[in-house]
Motif scaffolding. Structure first.
Motif, mmCIF file in Angstrom:
data_model
loop_
_atom_site.group_PDB
_atom_site.id
_atom_site.type_symbol
_atom_site.label_atom_id
_atom_site.label_comp_id
_atom_site.label_asym_id
_atom_site.label_seq_id
_atom_site.Cartn_x
_atom_site.Cartn_y
_atom_site.Cartn_z
ATOM 1 N N GLN A 55 53.733 32.923 17.484
ATOM 2 C CA GLN A 55 53.035 33.997 17.185
ATOM 3 C C GLN A 55 52.238 34.553 18.419
ATOM 4 N N LEU A 56 51.575 35.858 18.166
ATOM 5 C CA LEU A 56 50.712 36.202 19.179
ATOM 6 C C LEU A 56 49.058 36.115 18.599
ATOM 7 N N HIS A 57 48.134 35.987 19.731
ATOM 8 C CA HIS A 57 46.767 35.867 19.423
ATOM 9 C C HIS A 57 46.206 37.062 20.186
ATOM 10 N N VAL A 58 45.848 38.011 19.430
ATOM 11 C CA VAL A 58 45.296 39.395 20.262
ATOM 12 C C VAL A 58 43.829 39.216 20.598
ATOM 13 N N VAL A 59 43.754 39.208 22.139
ATOM 14 C CA VAL A 59 42.580 39.177 22.851
ATOM 15 C C VAL A 59 41.650 40.541 22.866
#
Length: 391
Positions: free
Chosen positions: A70-74
Motif C-alpha cells: 500500500q501507500l503511506h501518505v507523507v
C-alpha cells in the motif's frame, strides 16, 4: 460531441498536441538533490514518490512512501484553481486561470524540495488537452516553477483511475464499471472479471496500468469490454448551462444531455439487461465523495468513513433530491458540501444521476482516490518497491 474510446473512431480532435518534455515525464529540475555520491544506485522502499494532477478545476498532489503493498501518505496538497474557467467559450486558458495554477504549483514545488523527492510524475489533463495555448502554459509553468508537466492522453488517465480503485473491487464482482468524474472530462471503463478467480480480481485490476489490451498473460486477465472519455466534467457541463436560470430545469437538462453522450459506450446498449447481482460501480470524484459525506451527515469530512462506503441508487437519489430542495442558497450554506464544491455539485450530481439511470445498482462503491494514487502505484510498481505486488 467528440470523445475518445477504444476500438472506436479514434481520438477526438485536439487543437494542440501534448508537449513533449525535454527530460523524463515529471522531471523536477529545481528540487534540491543529494550529491551523487550520497544517492542510492536504485529505488529503495524508503524513497519518497510524488504524483501531481493538474485538472480543469483543481491542482492536487500526494507525496507518499511504499508501505507493504500500500501507500503511506507523507504530505498532500489540494487547491481549486479553475484552470478551465472560460475554456468552453474561448478555447484558451485565461491569464487569471493560469496565474492561479502557477501559484498552486509553486506551493507544490516547495513541498517537493522540502521532502527531497526524486521520483515524481506531474501530469495535466483535459483543460490542457483542449486549450489552444497549452504549450504557452506549460512553458510558463517551467519558467516560473521549474516543474515539467506532462499532458497525458485520455486512455492513460482512465487506466490510472481504474488502478487506484483496485483495493475496492469486491471478490464477488464479475462486471465492473469504474467512473471518474473530473472537472473537464468523465472517464468510464467497463471490465469483465468473470474469467478471473475471485481472490485474484483486485490484483487483475491493478495490472491494467500496463494497458487496456486483452492479450493473454501468465496472470488471469481482466477484460476491458469498452472505455470512453467524454469531454464533459463538472466544470465544463456547468458552463454549458450557466444561462439557464431555473435551478431544477438546469439540473434536468445537464443530466439528460450527459446521458446522450453515453450512446457510443457499448455497454449502454444492453444496460437494461445488466443484472445487479455480480455488478459493481466504483465512483471516484469529488462529486461522489461529497454525496457520500452528505448521506452520512458529516459536517466535517472524514476520508476513513467515506472511502469504500457502499451506497444504493435510492440513497444517492435521496441526497440529490435534497440538494435540489435546498436550492442554490441552501447549498451554499450547507457545511456538508463545502465552499469549493457548492458551485459544481449539481453538474456532478447530474452526471451521477444519468449514470444510475442507465445502470441502477445496490453496490456503488465510493472511492476517495483517483489519478494521483494510480500514478503512485504505477511508479512504485515499475520500481519494484511494493511488497507482494500484483505486477
Amino acid at each position: 460531441m467528440s470523445r475518445e474510446r477504444s476500438g472506436g473512431d479514434g481520438p477526438f480532435p485536439r487543437p494542440v498536441a501534448p508537449v513533449t518534455p525535454k527530460s523524463e515525464p515529471g522531471a523536477i529540475p529545481s528540487v534540491e538533490r543529494r550529491p551523487a555520491s550520497a544517492r542510492k544506485s536504485g529505488p529503495d522502499p524508503d524513497d519518497l514518490y510524488a504524483a501531481l494532477d493538474l485538472g480543469t478545476n483543481s491542482c492536487r498532489m500526494l507525496i507518499a512512501q511504499p508501505k507493504g503493498s500500500q501507500l503511506h501518505v507523507v504530505d498532500s496538497f489540494s487547491k481549486s484553481v479553475q484552470l478551465g474557467q472560460g475554456l468552453e467559450a474561448s478555447g484558451r486558458l485565461g491569464r487569471a486561470s493560469m496565474a492561479r495554477a502557477v501559484g498552486a504549483l509553486k506551493i507544490c514545488q516547495k513541498k517537493l524540495s522540502k521532502h527531497r523527492v526524486e521520483r515524481a510524475r506531474l501530469v495535466a489533463t483535459e483543460a490542457c488537452r483542449r486549450a489552444t495555448n497549452a504549450s504557452e502554459f506549460i512553458n510558463l509553468v517551467r519558467r516560473e516553477t521549474s516543474l515539467q508537466l506532462d499532458i497525458i492522453e485520455p486512455e492513460e488517465e482512465a487506466r490510472l483511475a481504474v488502478v487506484s480503485c483496485a483495493p475496492l473491487v469486491s471478490t464477488r464482482t464479475e462486471q465492473l464499471l469504474v467512473v471518474d468524474i473530473g472537472g473537464g472530462s468523465t472517464e468510464l471503463v467497463w471490465i469483465d472479471l468473470s474469467r478471473v478467480p475471485k481472490l485474484e480480481r483486485p490484483k487483475a485490476i491493478m495490472r491494467l496500468h500496463h494497458g487496456f489490451d486483452n492479450a493473454d498473460d501468465v496472470f488471469p486477465r481482466a477484460k476491458v469490454v469498452d472505455w470512453i472519455s467524454i469531454p464533459l466534467g463538472v466544470a465544463t457541463l456547468k458552463d454549458l448551462y450557466d444561462d439557464v436560470a431555473d435551478d431544477g430545469a438546469r439540473f434536468a437538462l445537464m443530466s439528460w444531455y450527459f446521458e446522450e453522450q453515453l450512446a457510443e459506450f457499448s455497454p449502454y446498449d444492453d444496460a437494461a439487461e445488466q443484472a445487479r447481482e455480480g455488478f459493481q460501480i466504483i465512483g471516484t470524484s469529488g462529486t461522489v465523495t461529497t454525496v457520500a459525506a452528505s448521506h452520512l451527515g458529516l459536517r466535517r469530512y472524514d476520508r476513513n468513513k467515506v472511502d469504500g462506503l457502499r451506497m444504493t441508487s435510492d440513497q444517492i437519489d435521496t441526497v440529490i433530491n435534497g440538494y435540489l430542495a435546498l436550492g442554490p442558497e441552501g447549498r451554499r450554506r450547507d457545511p456538508r458540501i463545502g465552499r469549493d464544491r457548492q458551485t459544481l455539485i449539481m453538474s456532478g450530481a447530474a452526471i451521477l444521476q444519468a449514470l444510475l439511470r442507465a445502470w441502477p445498482t445496490d453496490r456503488l462503491s465510493v472511492a476517495d482516490r483517483g489519478l494521483r494514487e494510480g500514478l503512485l502505484y504505477a511508479q512504485m510498481s515499475r520500481d519494484g518497491v511494493l511488497e507482494d505486488g500484483p505486477y
